[in-house]
Design an enzyme around this catalytic site. Sequence first.
Site, PDB file in Angstrom:
ATOM      1  N   LYS A 120      25.085 -99.560  65.414  1.00 31.35           N
ATOM      2  CA  LYS A 120      23.777 -99.017  65.046  1.00 31.35           C
ATOM      3  C   LYS A 120      23.843 -97.487  65.015  1.00 31.35           C
ATOM      4  CE  LYS A 120      21.046-102.620  67.396  1.00 31.35           C
ATOM      5  NZ  LYS A 120      20.291-103.540  66.596  1.00 31.35           N
ATOM      6  N   GLU A 204      16.113 -94.452  71.445  1.00 36.99           N
ATOM      7  CA  GLU A 204      15.181 -94.136  70.354  1.00 36.99           C
ATOM      8  C   GLU A 204      13.808 -93.884  70.930  1.00 36.99           C
ATOM      9  OE1 GLU A 204      15.085 -97.375  67.553  1.00 36.99           O
ATOM     10  OE2 GLU A 204      16.944 -96.715  66.606  1.00 36.99           O
ATOM     11  N   HIS A 239      11.125-108.605  71.541  1.00 43.54           N
ATOM     12  CA  HIS A 239      11.674-107.854  70.408  1.00 43.54           C
ATOM     13  C   HIS A 239      12.384-108.757  69.404  1.00 43.54           C
ATOM     14  CE1 HIS A 239      10.520-104.202  72.302  1.00 43.54           C
ATOM     15  NE2 HIS A 239      11.283-104.415  73.344  1.00 43.54           N
ATOM     16  N   ARG A 296      24.372-109.814  56.569  1.00 44.32           N
ATOM     17  CA  ARG A 296      24.500-111.278  56.504  1.00 44.32           C
ATOM     18  C   ARG A 296      23.220-111.858  55.936  1.00 44.32           C
ATOM     19  NH1 ARG A 296      20.816-111.916  60.577  1.00 44.32           N
ATOM     20  NH2 ARG A 296      21.095-110.517  62.322  1.00 44.32           N
TER      21      ARG A 296
HETATM   22  P1  ADP Z   1      18.265-106.328  67.413  1.00 43.18           P
HETATM   23  O1  ADP Z   1      19.344-105.940  66.451  1.00 43.18           O
HETATM   24  O2  ADP Z   1      18.762-106.511  68.813  1.00 43.18           O
HETATM   25  O3  ADP Z   1      17.395-107.445  66.937  1.00 43.18           O
HETATM   26  P2  ADP Z   1      16.585-104.191  66.396  1.00 43.18           P
HETATM   27  O4  ADP Z   1      17.120-102.822  66.396  1.00 43.18           O
HETATM   28  O5  ADP Z   1      16.627-104.948  65.111  1.00 43.18           O
HETATM   29  O6  ADP Z   1      17.341-105.036  67.535  1.00 43.18           O
HETATM   30  O7  ADP Z   1      15.105-104.188  66.955  1.00 43.18           O
HETATM   31  C1  ADP Z   1      14.409-105.377  67.203  1.00 43.18           C
HETATM   32  C2  ADP Z   1      12.927-105.119  67.310  1.00 43.18           C
HETATM   33  O8  ADP Z   1      12.637-104.233  68.363  1.00 43.18           O
HETATM   34  C3  ADP Z   1      12.306-104.477  66.100  1.00 43.18           C
HETATM   35  O9  ADP Z   1      11.971-105.407  65.130  1.00 43.18           O
HETATM   36  C4  ADP Z   1      11.080-103.783  66.675  1.00 43.18           C
HETATM   37  O10 ADP Z   1      10.023-104.680  66.862  1.00 43.18           O
HETATM   38  C5  ADP Z   1      11.557-103.382  68.020  1.00 43.18           C
HETATM   39  N1  ADP Z   1      12.022-101.982  67.964  1.00 43.18           N
HETATM   40  C6  ADP Z   1      13.270-101.557  67.675  1.00 43.18           C
HETATM   41  N2  ADP Z   1      13.350-100.221  67.718  1.00 43.18           N
HETATM   42  C7  ADP Z   1      12.115 -99.790  68.046  1.00 43.18           C
HETATM   43  C8  ADP Z   1      11.543 -98.505  68.286  1.00 43.18           C
HETATM   44  N3  ADP Z   1      12.261 -97.396  68.199  1.00 43.18           N
HETATM   45  N4  ADP Z   1      10.236 -98.440  68.609  1.00 43.18           N
HETATM   46  C9  ADP Z   1       9.497 -99.551  68.727  1.00 43.18           C
HETATM   47  N5  ADP Z   1       9.972-100.786  68.534  1.00 43.18           N
HETATM   48  C10 ADP Z   1      11.266-100.914  68.206  1.00 43.18           C
END
Ligand code: ADP
Length: 635
Positions: A120, A204, A239, A296
């Site tokens: 990431k 973040e 999440h 994917r």
């Molecule tokens: P993973 O790859 O583990 O699924 P992601 O980076 O795709 O993690 O994030 C999953 C979810 O977490 C997002 O869809 C969002 O709802 C929440 N999320 C991720 N980053 C943030 C952020 N900076 N602020 C608020 N919510 C976040």
Amino acid sequence: MNLEVISTVLVANRGEIACRIMRTAKALGLTTVAVHSDIDRNARHVREADIAVNLGGAKASDSYLLGDRIIAAAQSSGAQAIHPGYGFLSENADFARQVEQAGLVFLGPPATAMEAMASKSAAKTLMAKARVPLVPGYHGEDQRLETFRAACMQLGYPVLLKATAGGGGKGMKVVESADELAEALASAQREAQSSFGDGRLLAEKYLATPRHVEIQVFADRHGHCLYLNERDCSIQRRHQKVVEEAPAPGLSAELRRAMGEAAVQAALAIGYVGAGTVEFLLDERGGFFFMEMNTRLQVEHPVTEAITGLDLVAWQIRIARGDPLPITQQHVPLNGHAIEVRLYAEDPEGGFLPASGRLLVYREPCAGPGRRVDSGVAQGDEVSPFYDPMLAKLIAWGESREEARQRLLAMLGETIVGGCKTNLAFLQRVLAHPAFAQAELDTGFIERHKAQLLPPAEVLPEAFWQRAAAGLLATDADRQRVDDPRSPWTRRDSWRCGLPGVARMTLVSAGQRQVVRFDATTVVAETSVFRAADTLYVRWGVDWHAVCRFDPMANADALPLAAGGLSAPMNGCIVRVLIEVGQAVEAGAALVVLEAMKMEHSVRASEAGTVSAIHCAEGDRVDEGSVLLAMEVRP
Ligand code: ADP
């Protein structure tokens, strides 16, 4: 190799996605090969394949993650191509490379594109260069606590820690303030290390209530890439997505185009080929920020298929064969609206922890126009703690969002699952919620509406118990087997000559026990009860409750444990014991950290008290319900 010769496809996955990929492969006239672990020998994806190859033990690391064995299985079964599905090896660039080196086709992007997005952090650096807007944060190499402390101070709390190699919400922690940082960092690092073999993290700014809007992209081998509209996946717990829809409600055509073009730019920047998803967070003012790219097919791809009428798996296969994209951007369809829900074996009231057990009863909604069910299980199957607990995806399409919503509610109403806790009733409450109906979507939805979405267990009323008693009597197996079911000698309901029949039964359901004086004239509709062995499933509102006759002998052992004992909420492994015998703890204090499905869960004190005994140690494997420690509650 000559790409025209894909005639057999091996699917390196299990569950619904394996079944879904094989469905398209068969429709294209291809032979299908399933791979499986020992415990999946009779799983549905194995039953539906033309050929099946056993990989090894139950743990994913002994089976579905063994790239060498999967490649050998493809070679021995005559497959020319491997589809990795999602999860497992789907985003493993080394595996993709080994597949190609073995002279086979990997039905996914090139290894180099996967590598570019695998971290990431690296992906964010790359996207910044391509001028794609990012979620503000720190994604450097330096992993020291002081560095994170300084970076988080600058970002401002709350911040979100994420595993750079992450996915599936693992290794992700929200940190509310500076004094929580050290512990959260350590825990997230452990989780990341155990899940991905890489403990590196990024931080973040944690946005308050963004929407999760992602763009489906598709690229061919000839340098063309297009976007197949967006999906809104804002309804999440832990999440992780539970409800997804397309298109994103209220997204303007301009914003769709801006996000779509940014996503295409991201894909082109890394030489992408095949299906991919670029994930963004969207704020209230229409600002969108790149989060990550998933290289994917996504779980939620069916909603895109529903509004475009395209088969993304068929596209993956054709593009791997070297075909150009069949349409151009301006011809990408967008018809109506589609919503998907993920039916999980999990416990919504218990923090959405995964559940396992045997599917004693499992009924899916009927097929029909605008209805689609992608599932990987059947009645009688075991949901094991070894794999992702998703049972099925229900997808509804409608001319309008409201039509899709109503259709999906009807489908949920036809679904019955017994033997294993699921989120079925929870999903019905989400779909029926006025805020969902109004499309008031953001990632805080579940938390904000939890009072209505996770109501306290209702005290079951007399009418429920009457229905249960009537249902149990009507479905008693020995009663149905007799030659003359009307004979008074075979009745078990306290029939009395010349008087109304009155039976007395003690029943248990949802932890409630009730003595039922049953009026034999109660009639029960067949659609509201379902019997499996000694358990009767009774429909009550949107819920199905399991009801059994109370057996005092079977319950005698269980009673003393409940007093003051804290038990494992699920099968798992003890990673930390945070307390000692004799230690005083406050209500809510973390006592033991349990790891299950590569995620850490803290077992907390429900009341203030003193730890009087510890029955587990770090490294122990424990079963759901086993007593971890005893506490004396402080009066
Ligand atoms: P993973 O790859 O583990 O699924 P992601 O980076 O795709 O993690 O994030 C999953 C979810 O977490 C997002 O869809 C969002 O709802 C929440 N999320 C991720 N980053 C943030 C952020 N900076 N602020 C608020 N919510 C976040």
